[in-house]
Design a protein around this motif. Structure first.
Motif, mmCIF file in Angstrom:
data_model
loop_
_atom_site.group_PDB
_atom_site.id
_atom_site.type_symbol
_atom_site.label_atom_id
_atom_site.label_comp_id
_atom_site.label_asym_id
_atom_site.label_seq_id
_atom_site.Cartn_x
_atom_site.Cartn_y
_atom_site.Cartn_z
ATOM 1 N N LYS A 29 50.526 36.611 39.036
ATOM 2 C CA LYS A 29 50.956 36.182 37.682
ATOM 3 C C LYS A 29 49.875 35.331 37.024
ATOM 4 C CE LYS A 29 54.667 34.122 39.120
ATOM 5 N NZ LYS A 29 54.328 34.367 40.553
ATOM 6 N N SER A 30 49.453 34.263 37.717
ATOM 7 C CA SER A 30 48.422 33.375 37.161
ATOM 8 C C SER A 30 47.097 34.119 37.031
ATOM 9 C CB SER A 30 48.260 32.129 38.045
ATOM 10 O OG SER A 30 49.502 31.459 38.179
ATOM 11 N N SER A 31 46.814 34.998 37.985
ATOM 12 C CA SER A 31 45.569 35.785 37.937
ATOM 13 C C SER A 31 45.546 36.721 36.739
ATOM 14 C CB SER A 31 45.406 36.618 39.218
ATOM 15 O OG SER A 31 45.288 35.781 40.333
ATOM 16 N N PHE A 32 46.725 37.205 36.317
ATOM 17 C CA PHE A 32 46.772 38.097 35.155
ATOM 18 C C PHE A 32 46.341 37.325 33.904
ATOM 19 C CE2 PHE A 32 49.067 39.895 31.466
ATOM 20 C CZ PHE A 32 48.477 41.157 31.451
ATOM 21 N N PHE A 33 46.863 36.094 33.733
ATOM 22 C CA PHE A 33 46.423 35.285 32.588
ATOM 23 C C PHE A 33 44.920 35.047 32.665
ATOM 24 C CE2 PHE A 33 44.939 31.053 31.402
ATOM 25 C CZ PHE A 33 44.956 31.208 30.029
ATOM 26 N N ASN A 34 44.430 34.633 33.848
ATOM 27 C CA ASN A 34 42.998 34.371 34.000
ATOM 28 C C ASN A 34 42.166 35.603 33.658
ATOM 29 O OD1 ASN A 34 43.305 31.697 34.832
ATOM 30 N ND2 ASN A 34 43.445 32.232 36.995
ATOM 31 N N SER A 35 42.680 36.775 34.028
ATOM 32 C CA SER A 35 41.948 38.024 33.785
ATOM 33 C C SER A 35 41.889 38.359 32.294
ATOM 34 C CB SER A 35 42.592 39.180 34.559
ATOM 35 O OG SER A 35 42.568 38.913 35.942
ATOM 36 N N ILE A 36 43.031 38.208 31.602
ATOM 37 C CA ILE A 36 43.054 38.449 30.145
ATOM 38 C C ILE A 36 42.130 37.454 29.449
ATOM 39 C CG2 ILE A 36 44.508 38.396 28.059
ATOM 40 C CD1 ILE A 36 45.102 40.807 29.851
ATOM 41 N N ASN A 37 42.203 36.211 29.889
ATOM 42 C CA ASN A 37 41.347 35.157 29.331
ATOM 43 C C ASN A 37 39.872 35.520 29.525
ATOM 44 O OD1 ASN A 37 41.433 32.734 27.920
ATOM 45 N ND2 ASN A 37 41.268 31.478 29.751
ATOM 46 N N SER A 38 39.571 36.058 30.706
ATOM 47 C CA SER A 38 38.189 36.432 31.033
ATOM 48 C C SER A 38 37.666 37.514 30.086
ATOM 49 C CB SER A 38 38.108 36.949 32.474
ATOM 50 O OG SER A 38 38.510 35.951 33.384
#
Length: 266
Positions: A29-38
């Motif tokens: 879940k948190s990795s998905f936000f980080n990925s979109i942010n990236s």
């Protein structure tokens, strides 16, 4: 990317689609936000705490705004991160807290307590949330490697959550993560995602277990160990965001229909 930057929710009082991420501990879940942010920063970033752990690394309710580049304006999406679901009773995100989140009562940085669901006396509790505070789309984040071994207790929790979400007329989709770890063909080349019979079987399986149509299962690969962005990875991530916007539009259509039928009854 332009269609994401230019998106506007159908209701003028709402500037961002508010998407709730729900899933098992470690599903991404948190990795998905980080990925979109990236993708929008142009390099791999990790603002939200993520990693592998037996218990949830996210213990607070967090709302994350994605910005268009470093110091850029916020994009029209807010990703709401929750404590991970666990299959044992009294551990992980409490199903009763979900209702409060969906209805917009829960403040940012609220500290989850698996032993005691949120109540109206908690500091920051929104007694009269506006449309912008409510959840417009729910995304179940599910690890492709664990679909076949999903514990029955977890399936039951997901079923209880789905019923609550359905009652409020909120559209739901599944983000199927770690597709590269689940299938060697996809690990070799992400473009094989829709050619892989194995991934298609997993998508069918998760559709059945979570109770959403196959068309609502969106495969993605989050950035984890990579140092550089990958175009094929970005395409899957951006497709997921576009799907979230479409579902947000559906939410407002449903809301409009519900209001219309209430007025007719009156």
């Amino acid at each position: 990317m332009e269609s994401i930057k230019n998106y506007k929710p159908p209701d003028s009082s709402v500037s961002q689609a508010r998407v709730l991420l729900i899933g098992q501990v470690g599903a991404g879940k948190s990795s998905f936000f980080n990925s979109i942010n990236s993708v929008f920063r142009g390099h791999v970033t990790s603002q939200a705490i993520s990693g592998s752990s037996a218990t949830s690394l996210t213990t607070q309710f967090r709302t994350y705004s994605v910005r268009d580049g470093q110091g850029g304006k916020p994009l029209p999406i807010t990703l709401c991160d929750t404590m991970g679901l666990e299959d044992s009773k009294g551990a992980g995100l409490d199903v009763n807290d979900i209702s409060s989140i969906l209805k917009g009562h829960v403040p940012d940085f609220y500290q989850f307590n698996p032993a005691a669901p949120l109540h109206a006396e908690v500091q920051g509790y929104r007694k009269s949330p506006g449309l912008k505070d409510k959840i417009h789309c729910v995304a179940y984040v599910i690890d492709a490697c664990k679909v076949s071994i999903m514990p029955t207790k977890l399936e039951e929790k997901l079923e209880a959550i789905r019923r609550k979400v359905n009652l409020l007329g909120i559209p739901q989709l599944v983000l199927l993560t770690k597709v590269d770890e689940a299938c060697p063909l996809v690990k070799e080349d992400l473009r094989n995602i829709y050619k892989s019979g194995y991934i298609q079987d997993i998508m069918q399986g998760v559709s059945t277990k979570v109770g959403v149509p196959l068309s609502c299962v969106v495969p993605v690969k989050n950035y984890s160990g990579e140092l550089e962005l990958d175009l094929n990875c970005d395409i899957l991530l951006l497709s997921a965001v576009i799907q979230m916007f479409r579902f947000t539009d559906n939410y407002f259509d449903e809301l409009s229909d519900r209001l219309g039928s209430t007025e007719l009854k009156d």
